[in-house]
Design an enzyme around this catalytic site. Structure first.
Site, PDB file in Angstrom:
ATOM      1  N   HIS A  42     -27.250  21.132  -2.985  1.00 48.34           N
ATOM      2  CA  HIS A  42     -27.282  21.724  -4.322  1.00 48.34           C
ATOM      3  C   HIS A  42     -26.343  22.926  -4.410  1.00 48.34           C
ATOM      4  O   HIS A  42     -26.268  23.689  -3.463  1.00 48.34           O
ATOM      5  CB  HIS A  42     -28.713  22.172  -4.619  1.00 48.34           C
ATOM      6  CG  HIS A  42     -28.874  22.718  -5.993  1.00 48.34           C
ATOM      7  ND1 HIS A  42     -28.867  21.919  -7.115  1.00 48.34           N
ATOM      8  CD2 HIS A  42     -29.029  23.996  -6.417  1.00 48.34           C
ATOM      9  CE1 HIS A  42     -29.019  22.690  -8.188  1.00 48.34           C
ATOM     10  NE2 HIS A  42     -29.120  23.947  -7.792  1.00 48.34           N
ATOM     11  N   LYS A  86       0.408   5.352  -6.092  1.00 48.85           N
ATOM     12  CA  LYS A  86      -0.536   5.385  -7.214  1.00 48.85           C
ATOM     13  C   LYS A  86      -1.440   6.607  -7.122  1.00 48.85           C
ATOM     14  O   LYS A  86      -1.612   7.341  -8.091  1.00 48.85           O
ATOM     15  CB  LYS A  86      -1.398   4.122  -7.200  1.00 48.85           C
ATOM     16  CG  LYS A  86      -2.521   4.175  -8.194  1.00 48.85           C
ATOM     17  CD  LYS A  86      -3.593   3.183  -7.880  1.00 48.85           C
ATOM     18  CE  LYS A  86      -4.512   3.635  -6.766  1.00 48.85           C
ATOM     19  NZ  LYS A  86      -5.464   2.595  -6.372  1.00 48.85           N
ATOM     20  N   CYS A 101       0.825  -1.212   0.000  1.00 47.00           N
ATOM     21  CA  CYS A 101       0.000   0.000   0.000  1.00 47.00           C
ATOM     22  C   CYS A 101       0.861   1.264   0.000  1.00 47.00           C
ATOM     23  O   CYS A 101       0.675   2.153  -0.825  1.00 47.00           O
ATOM     24  CB  CYS A 101      -0.914  -0.019   1.231  1.00 47.00           C
ATOM     25  SG  CYS A 101      -1.792   1.518   1.474  1.00 47.00           S
ATOM     26  N   GLU A 111     -26.088  15.063  -5.444  1.00 42.91           N
ATOM     27  CA  GLU A 111     -27.527  15.247  -5.228  1.00 42.91           C
ATOM     28  C   GLU A 111     -28.341  14.327  -6.146  1.00 42.91           C
ATOM     29  O   GLU A 111     -29.488  13.995  -5.856  1.00 42.91           O
ATOM     30  CB  GLU A 111     -27.950  16.709  -5.400  1.00 42.91           C
ATOM     31  CG  GLU A 111     -27.845  17.268  -6.793  1.00 42.91           C
ATOM     32  CD  GLU A 111     -28.272  18.743  -6.870  1.00 42.91           C
ATOM     33  OE1 GLU A 111     -29.378  19.073  -6.426  1.00 42.91           O
ATOM     34  OE2 GLU A 111     -27.474  19.563  -7.375  1.00 42.91           O
ATOM     35  N   CYS A 113      -1.359   1.686  -3.237  1.00 39.28           N
ATOM     36  CA  CYS A 113      -2.342   2.770  -3.083  1.00 39.28           C
ATOM     37  C   CYS A 113      -1.741   4.173  -3.026  1.00 39.28           C
ATOM     38  O   CYS A 113      -2.186   5.072  -3.729  1.00 39.28           O
ATOM     39  CB  CYS A 113      -3.145   2.569  -1.791  1.00 39.28           C
ATOM     40  SG  CYS A 113      -3.408   0.877  -1.282  1.00 39.28           S
ATOM     41  N   TYR A 116      -8.486  -3.363 -12.133  1.00 37.02           N
ATOM     42  CA  TYR A 116      -8.443  -1.963 -11.710  1.00 37.02           C
ATOM     43  C   TYR A 116      -7.045  -1.370 -11.796  1.00 37.02           C
ATOM     44  O   TYR A 116      -6.891  -0.197 -12.138  1.00 37.02           O
ATOM     45  CB  TYR A 116      -9.094  -1.781 -10.332  1.00 37.02           C
ATOM     46  CG  TYR A 116      -8.214  -2.098  -9.132  1.00 37.02           C
ATOM     47  CD1 TYR A 116      -7.510  -1.097  -8.486  1.00 37.02           C
ATOM     48  CD2 TYR A 116      -8.108  -3.395  -8.629  1.00 37.02           C
ATOM     49  CE1 TYR A 116      -6.724  -1.382  -7.372  1.00 37.02           C
ATOM     50  CE2 TYR A 116      -7.340  -3.685  -7.533  1.00 37.02           C
ATOM     51  CZ  TYR A 116      -6.644  -2.678  -6.909  1.00 37.02           C
ATOM     52  OH  TYR A 116      -5.854  -2.963  -5.815  1.00 37.02           O
ATOM     53  N   GLU A 150      -6.362   1.937 -13.940  1.00 36.77           N
ATOM     54  CA  GLU A 150      -5.905   3.147 -13.239  1.00 36.77           C
ATOM     55  C   GLU A 150      -4.623   3.681 -13.872  1.00 36.77           C
ATOM     56  O   GLU A 150      -4.480   4.878 -14.115  1.00 36.77           O
ATOM     57  CB  GLU A 150      -5.655   2.827 -11.762  1.00 36.77           C
ATOM     58  CG  GLU A 150      -6.948   2.606 -10.992  1.00 36.77           C
ATOM     59  CD  GLU A 150      -6.731   2.234  -9.532  1.00 36.77           C
ATOM     60  OE1 GLU A 150      -7.642   2.450  -8.737  1.00 36.77           O
ATOM     61  OE2 GLU A 150      -5.655   1.707  -9.180  1.00 36.77           O
TER      62      GLU A 150
HETATM   63  C1  LIG Z   1      -0.710  -0.921  -7.755  1.00 36.95           C
HETATM   64  C2  LIG Z   1      -1.622  -1.226  -6.586  1.00 36.95           C
HETATM   65  C3  LIG Z   1      -2.600  -0.325  -6.229  1.00 36.95           C
HETATM   66  C4  LIG Z   1      -3.437  -0.580  -5.152  1.00 36.95           C
HETATM   67  N1  LIG Z   1      -4.396   0.340  -4.838  1.00 36.95           N
HETATM   68  C5  LIG Z   1      -5.214   0.117  -3.797  1.00 36.95           C
HETATM   69  C6  LIG Z   1      -6.203   1.086  -3.429  1.00 36.95           C
HETATM   70  O1  LIG Z   1      -6.350   2.124  -4.081  1.00 36.95           O
HETATM   71  N2  LIG Z   1      -6.970   0.839  -2.347  1.00 36.95           N
HETATM   72  C7  LIG Z   1      -6.835  -0.313  -1.604  1.00 36.95           C
HETATM   73  O2  LIG Z   1      -7.543  -0.475  -0.610  1.00 36.95           O
HETATM   74  N3  LIG Z   1      -5.913  -1.255  -1.935  1.00 36.95           N
HETATM   75  C8  LIG Z   1      -5.118  -1.068  -3.011  1.00 36.95           C
HETATM   76  N4  LIG Z   1      -4.169  -1.998  -3.335  1.00 36.95           N
HETATM   77  C9  LIG Z   1      -4.101  -3.270  -2.554  1.00 36.95           C
HETATM   78  C10 LIG Z   1      -3.357  -3.074  -1.246  1.00 36.95           C
HETATM   79  O3  LIG Z   1      -2.103  -2.479  -1.490  1.00 36.95           O
HETATM   80  C11 LIG Z   1      -3.183  -4.417  -0.550  1.00 36.95           C
HETATM   81  O4  LIG Z   1      -4.454  -5.030  -0.426  1.00 36.95           O
HETATM   82  C12 LIG Z   1      -2.565  -4.275   0.846  1.00 36.95           C
HETATM   83  O5  LIG Z   1      -1.326  -3.643   0.791  1.00 36.95           O
HETATM   84  C13 LIG Z   1      -2.433  -5.662   1.497  1.00 36.95           C
HETATM   85  O6  LIG Z   1      -1.797  -5.558   2.732  1.00 36.95           O
HETATM   86  P1  LIG Z   1      -1.046  -6.809   3.367  1.00 36.95           P
HETATM   87  O7  LIG Z   1      -0.651  -6.396   4.739  1.00 36.95           O
HETATM   88  O8  LIG Z   1      -1.855  -8.011   3.191  1.00 36.95           O
HETATM   89  O9  LIG Z   1       0.244  -7.028   2.449  1.00 36.95           O
HETATM   90  P2  LIG Z   1       1.372  -6.038   1.955  1.00 36.95           P
HETATM   91  O10 LIG Z   1       1.005  -4.626   2.125  1.00 36.95           O
HETATM   92  O11 LIG Z   1       1.742  -6.511   0.589  1.00 36.95           O
HETATM   93  O12 LIG Z   1       2.583  -6.312   2.961  1.00 36.95           O
HETATM   94  C14 LIG Z   1       3.267  -7.525   2.970  1.00 36.95           C
HETATM   95  C15 LIG Z   1       4.694  -7.262   3.405  1.00 36.95           C
HETATM   96  O13 LIG Z   1       5.319  -8.498   3.728  1.00 36.95           O
HETATM   97  C16 LIG Z   1       6.662  -8.452   3.318  1.00 36.95           C
HETATM   98  N5  LIG Z   1       7.122  -9.851   3.188  1.00 36.95           N
HETATM   99  C17 LIG Z   1       6.713 -10.767   2.266  1.00 36.95           C
HETATM  100  N6  LIG Z   1       7.290 -11.966   2.523  1.00 36.95           N
HETATM  101  C18 LIG Z   1       8.078 -11.789   3.619  1.00 36.95           C
HETATM  102  C19 LIG Z   1       8.912 -12.658   4.377  1.00 36.95           C
HETATM  103  N7  LIG Z   1       9.023 -13.949   4.066  1.00 36.95           N
HETATM  104  N8  LIG Z   1       9.569 -12.147   5.436  1.00 36.95           N
HETATM  105  C20 LIG Z   1       9.459 -10.825   5.757  1.00 36.95           C
HETATM  106  N9  LIG Z   1       8.683  -9.971   5.086  1.00 36.95           N
HETATM  107  C21 LIG Z   1       7.981 -10.447   4.035  1.00 36.95           C
HETATM  108  C22 LIG Z   1       6.609  -7.677   2.012  1.00 36.95           C
HETATM  109  O14 LIG Z   1       7.864  -7.119   1.708  1.00 36.95           O
HETATM  110  C23 LIG Z   1       5.545  -6.622   2.330  1.00 36.95           C
HETATM  111  O15 LIG Z   1       6.121  -5.442   2.823  1.00 36.95           O
HETATM  112  C24 LIG Z   1      -3.284  -1.782  -4.405  1.00 36.95           C
HETATM  113  C25 LIG Z   1      -2.298  -2.696  -4.760  1.00 36.95           C
HETATM  114  C26 LIG Z   1      -1.483  -2.433  -5.833  1.00 36.95           C
HETATM  115  C27 LIG Z   1      -0.427  -3.436  -6.213  1.00 36.95           C
END
Ligand SMILES: Cc1cc2nc3c(=O)[nH]c(=O)nc-3n(C[C@H](O)[C@H](O)[C@H](O)COP(=O)(O)OP(=O)(O)OC[C@H]3O[C@@H](n4cnc5c(N)ncnc54)[C@H](O)[C@@H]3O)c2cc1C
Length: 452
Positions: free
Chosen positions: A435, A51, A43, A440, A48, A178, A182
């Site tokens: 309005h 972006k 994110c 609206e 997010c 999406y 986007e």
């Molecule tokens: C281009 C793009 C645009 C997006 N836009 C939106 C939006 O507008 N609105 C919205 O709500 N969502 C959006 N999303 C989705 C959103 O980013 C994800 O749903 C969210 O970040 C998921 O969070 P998470 O904690 O599950 O995983 P992540 O945020 O992916 O975090 C996982 C973390 O774990 C770390 N990791 C992985 N494996 C290991 C390991 N073995 N050991 C240690 N660390 C590790 C990674 O490096 C990462 O930092 C977007 C995604 C993308 C790709």
């Protein structure tokens, strides 16, 4: 048995950071977290946040044109990618710093390392250290996947689009979800000649048909060259760019090709199968309603479970996990009626059922209006917006609300409260219009356009 920690979180993204922080600061748990890359996760670092900043940046080209139409004398020297990029990097550094500080402030011990599981209570870090914990939370998120097309190693994904050394003159985006849509809008707005191939019949699969139809019309109107029912057959790097052969007969060269063809959970080489954590077909961690995996001490939240892959959902799942495991209050994250926004140009905000889904479940009334927003109309633009309510004919409840308009993301957050509360069409109608606004329209649609 004495463990090093009450909780070890793997992944410092939206879900992992929130769970770690709340478990430590509100439940007094002894918590550690490992992050292999940058804190904040997808994110903050490659999703997010960057972006949305690019969406803002890309909106100024139209805003400058509209300002001239409104009587302003405007001087623009065009867009400076490197200047924007420098500021973007600084902002991401600032945000990452905040995430680190929040964790430290809550007393969470952090490891800048990759982690994998050795057994139900033991984590091995890439530094060689081993740590034990009563509970382990998998929050590793996901990564972009390409489509398996010859030559695709020459293409980038959304991970790299934020770090282009220069703005390309031409770009091909492959995909219709999406993220693809986007970035097509963003790059088009930044002045890049943008082409989009999507193999399906319409972009934004799964969303309301009329709404996705209008978004696609407007994207084309704004200058995106969108080809539906089209896919890449093969691609090859040349001295001047990337040569692409497509199913529609196109043989063209692009400066950059980006695949936005899906994402997969980060579960490879984590030791999960070896310790008995059940994975699904895409490699997603299978969890029950409380986020518990098939190994009782191991839980999972966020994209790694591939349920609803959105930041606020990962955060809620993280908080529900803490309630359940550390506060003695079993809590299921609520995945019903999630409002969401797609930051295309125009934006698309949506909650609940599409007309097509709702019709399958029973009789509905459809209220819909398509209009030219006042602000862009005055500037001489053809842009159109759409507001649509899908109403249950029996209970009168609003089952779905779909908005295509500038600011639709902001609007749907608020309309979402009403829909989540179970508002009826008559509740919408009782609400006085504000309005003159676009929203609206939402409370002034008197008669259904059809019943089905
Ligand atoms: C281009 C793009 C645009 C997006 N836009 C939106 C939006 O507008 N609105 C919205 O709500 N969502 C959006 N999303 C989705 C959103 O980013 C994800 O749903 C969210 O970040 C998921 O969070 P998470 O904690 O599950 O995983 P992540 O945020 O992916 O975090 C996982 C973390 O774990 C770390 N990791 C992985 N494996 C290991 C390991 N073995 N050991 C240690 N660390 C590790 C990674 O490096 C990462 O930092 C977007 C995604 C993308 C790709």
């Amino acid at each position: 048995m004495a463990f090093d920690y009450d909780l070890f979180v793997i992944g410092g993204g939206s879900g992992g950071v929130r769970a770690a922080r709340v478990a430590a600061s509100e439940a007094g748990a002894k918590v550690a977290l490992a992050e292999e890359d940058r804190y904040g996760g997808t994110c903050v670092i490659r999703g997010c946040v960057p972006k949305k900043l690019m969406v803002f940046a890309s909106g100024y080209s139209a805003a400058v044109e509209d300002a001239a139409a409104y009587g302003w004398t405007v001087h623009s020297d065009g867009f400076d990618w490197m200047k924007f990029h420098g500021k973007l990097e600084a902002e991401l550094d600032r945000l990452e710093g905040i995430y680190r500080k929040l964790l430290a402030g809550a007393g969470v011990e952090t490891f800048d390392a990759r982690a994998r599981l050795l057994d139900a209570h033991t984590v091995e870090l890439s530094t060689g250290e081993r740590k034990t914990a009563k509970h382990i939370l998998l929050a590793m998120g996901g990564h972009p996947v390409k489509a398996g097309i010859p030559g695709e190693e020459n293409a980038i994904t959304s991970n790299e689009i934020f770090h282009l050394p220069e703005l390309p003159k031409s770009l091909l985006i492959v995909g219709g979800g999406y993220i693809a849509c986007e970035f097509a809008g963003v790059m088009n707005g930044l002045g890049v000649k943008t082409t989009q191939y999507y193999r399906g019949a319409q972009i934004l699969r799964g969303f309301d048909e009329e709404a996705r139809g209008l978004v696609s019309e407007e994207m084309i109107q704004n200058g995106v060259e969108l080809h539906l029912g089209t896919n890449v057959i093969e691609m090859e790097k040349t001295e001047t760019g990337i040569h692409v052969k497509a199913t529609n007969g196109d043989k063209r060269e692009f400066d950059v090709v980006m695949f936005a063809t899906g994402r997969a959970p980060n579960t490879a080489d984590m030791g999960l199968e070896q310790i008995g954590v059940e994975l699904g077909r895409k490699g997603e961690v299978i969890v029950d309603d409380y986020g518990q995996t098939s190994v009782p001490s191991v839980y999972a939240v966020g994209d790694v479970t591939d349920r609803v892959n959105l930041t606020p959902v990962a955060i809620r799942e993280g908080m529900a996990f803490v309630e359940t495991v550390f506060k003695g209050n079993p809590t299921k994250p609520d995945h019903d009626l999630i409002p969401t926004a797609i930051f295309t140009q125009p934006e698309f905000g949506t909650i609940g059922m599409s007309e097509e889904e709702a019709r399958d479940q029973g009789p509905v009334e459809i209220y819909c209006t398509s209009f030219r927003p006042m602000q862009s109309l005055f500037a001489g633009r053809e842009a159109r917006g759409l507001m649509k309510l899908v109403v249950c004919a029996e209970t009168r409840r609003v089952l779905g609300c779909h908005i295509v308009a500038p600011g639709a993301g902001e609007m749907i957050q608020l309309a979402g409260i009403a829909v989540k509360m179970g508002a009826t069409k008559e509740d919408f109608d009782r609400t006085m219009a504000v309005h003159p606004t676009m929203s609206e329209e939402m409370v002034t649609m008197r008669s259904p356009v059809r019943a089905a």
